[in-house]
Enzyme design. Structure first.
Site, mmCIF file in Angstrom:
data_model
loop_
_atom_site.group_PDB
_atom_site.id
_atom_site.type_symbol
_atom_site.label_atom_id
_atom_site.label_comp_id
_atom_site.label_asym_id
_atom_site.label_seq_id
_atom_site.Cartn_x
_atom_site.Cartn_y
_atom_site.Cartn_z
ATOM 1 N N LYS A 146 -2.101 -1.545 -4.026
ATOM 2 C CA LYS A 146 -3.000 -0.400 -3.958
ATOM 3 C C LYS A 146 -2.215 0.885 -3.990
ATOM 4 C CE LYS A 146 -6.002 1.745 -0.633
ATOM 5 N NZ LYS A 146 -6.413 1.796 0.706
ATOM 6 N N LYS A 166 0.854 -1.187 0.000
ATOM 7 C CA LYS A 166 0.000 0.000 0.000
ATOM 8 C C LYS A 166 0.887 1.233 0.000
ATOM 9 C CE LYS A 166 -3.603 2.384 2.546
ATOM 10 N NZ LYS A 166 -4.592 2.290 3.605
#
Ligand code: PBG
Length: 328
Positions: free
Chosen positions: A247, A194
């Site tokens: 992500k 992330k």
């Protein structure tokens, strides 16, 4: 070589093109996020995300009847006065997310329910963990909260928990707690890679979770780094993650494709709020056809290596795919 080899022979008819299609998207590949708020009959639009709304728990039953994909990802968005320094609402047994899980599971037992595990929507300061005296995030004290939060969601019926706070050791802490309390079947979908991305901007408005000071660069990955992301993801695998996630999605397809080669775990990619906003606003401005652009983006994310894609467009995509199937 040309002229013996002519690539255009593969593209001559619709049928040949379809025979050679290497990547197709179906409803099974999609996960729809939902923002849940306290109160009754509350339905709030989100400025930068036209078409996405925050919903109170009582509206979830009828909302879930209209869900066309088979999995949802729940984000709890407590009111300002419920946000505390210690994020106590994140672990409340009768809290917002446990209520939401029950509402969705009652209305649609067939839907797979995933919950976001992070403290940012529950802390008064908006950081993803509890703080040390010097206002930096206290990684190790946060682990206990994340483990408890996961246990509470599992007890309420969540099929998977998705830790997104980028705390070191969070997957191990959660797995250990779930095993101890008998939730052997609850999966962990780790937000393994992330990034500290500005593409989360609209989400922070949606979830009222912008940090009140500083930023998230001390725990999320720098956009310039790929090797570090792979290492971070593989550590989550070693800690017992069942799924890994990259992500955001579109600007990070190289990371996704490289991670695909490094692991046999299933991979998720999150087409985040900023990606949604770009597609939505550019379509509204007439830059391109929304449906074509969204379907292309999802196909490319899948081609790069994602098994599943979390997207605010999940329902629209299912609807478009149905229309296409009816046409053939
Ligand atoms: C919580 C969390 C965020 C997103 C998912 N989980 C925000 C953040 O890290 O600031 C972003 C999702 C999106 O932008 O759609 N930490």
């Amino acid at each position: 070589m040309y002229p013996q080899s002519r690539m255009q022979r593969y593209r001559t008819t619709e049928t040949i093109r379809r025979m050679l299609c290497e990547t197709s998207v179906t409803a099974d590949d999609l996960i729809l996020p939902v923002f849940v708020i306290p109160g009754h009959a509350r339905q709030e639009s989100i400025n930068a995300m036209p078409g996405v709304e925050r919903l109170s728990v009582d509206l979830l039953a009828s909302w879930s009847k209209d869900v066309l994909c088979h999995a949802v990802l729940i984000f709890g968005v407590p009111d300002e006065n419920e946000k505390k320094e210690d994020a106590s609402q994140a672990i409340a047994e009768g809290g917002l997310v446990p209520q939401a899980i029950a509402a969705i599971k009652t209305a649609r037992p067939d839907i797979t329910v995933i919950t976001d595990i992070c403290l940012c929507a529950y802390t008064s300061h908006g950081h993803c963990g509890v703080l040390c005296a010097d206002s930096s995030v206290d990684n190790d004290r946060t682990l206990e909260m994340l483990a408890r939060m996961s246990e509470v969601h599992a007890a309420a019926g969540a099929d998977m928990v998705a830790p997104s706070g980028m705390m070191d050791g969070q997957v191990a802490a959660i797995r250990e707690r779930l095993e101890k309390s008998g939730f052997h079947k609850t999966s962990i979908m780790a937000y393994a890679a992330k990034y500290a991305s500005c593409f989360y901007g609209p989400f922070r408005d949606a979830a009222h979770s912008a940090p009140s000071f500083g930023d998230r660069r001390s725990y999320q990955i720098a956009p310039a780094n790929r090797r570090q992301a792979l290492r971070d993801a593989l550590l989550d695998e070693a800690e017992g993650a069942d799924w890994l996630m990259v992500k955001p999605a579109m600007p990070y397809l190289d990371v996704l494709s490289e991670l695909r080669r490094e692991t046999t775990l299933p991979l998720a990619a999150y087409q985040v709020s900023g990606e949604y906003a770009m597609l939505k606003q550019a379509s509204k401005a007439g830059a391109f056809d929304e449906r074509s652009a969204v379907l292309e983006s999802i196909t490319c994310i899948k081609r790069a290596g994602a098994d599943v894609i979390i997207t605010y467009y999940a329902n629209d995509i299912c609807e478009w795919l149905r229309q296409d199937a009816d046409k053939r």
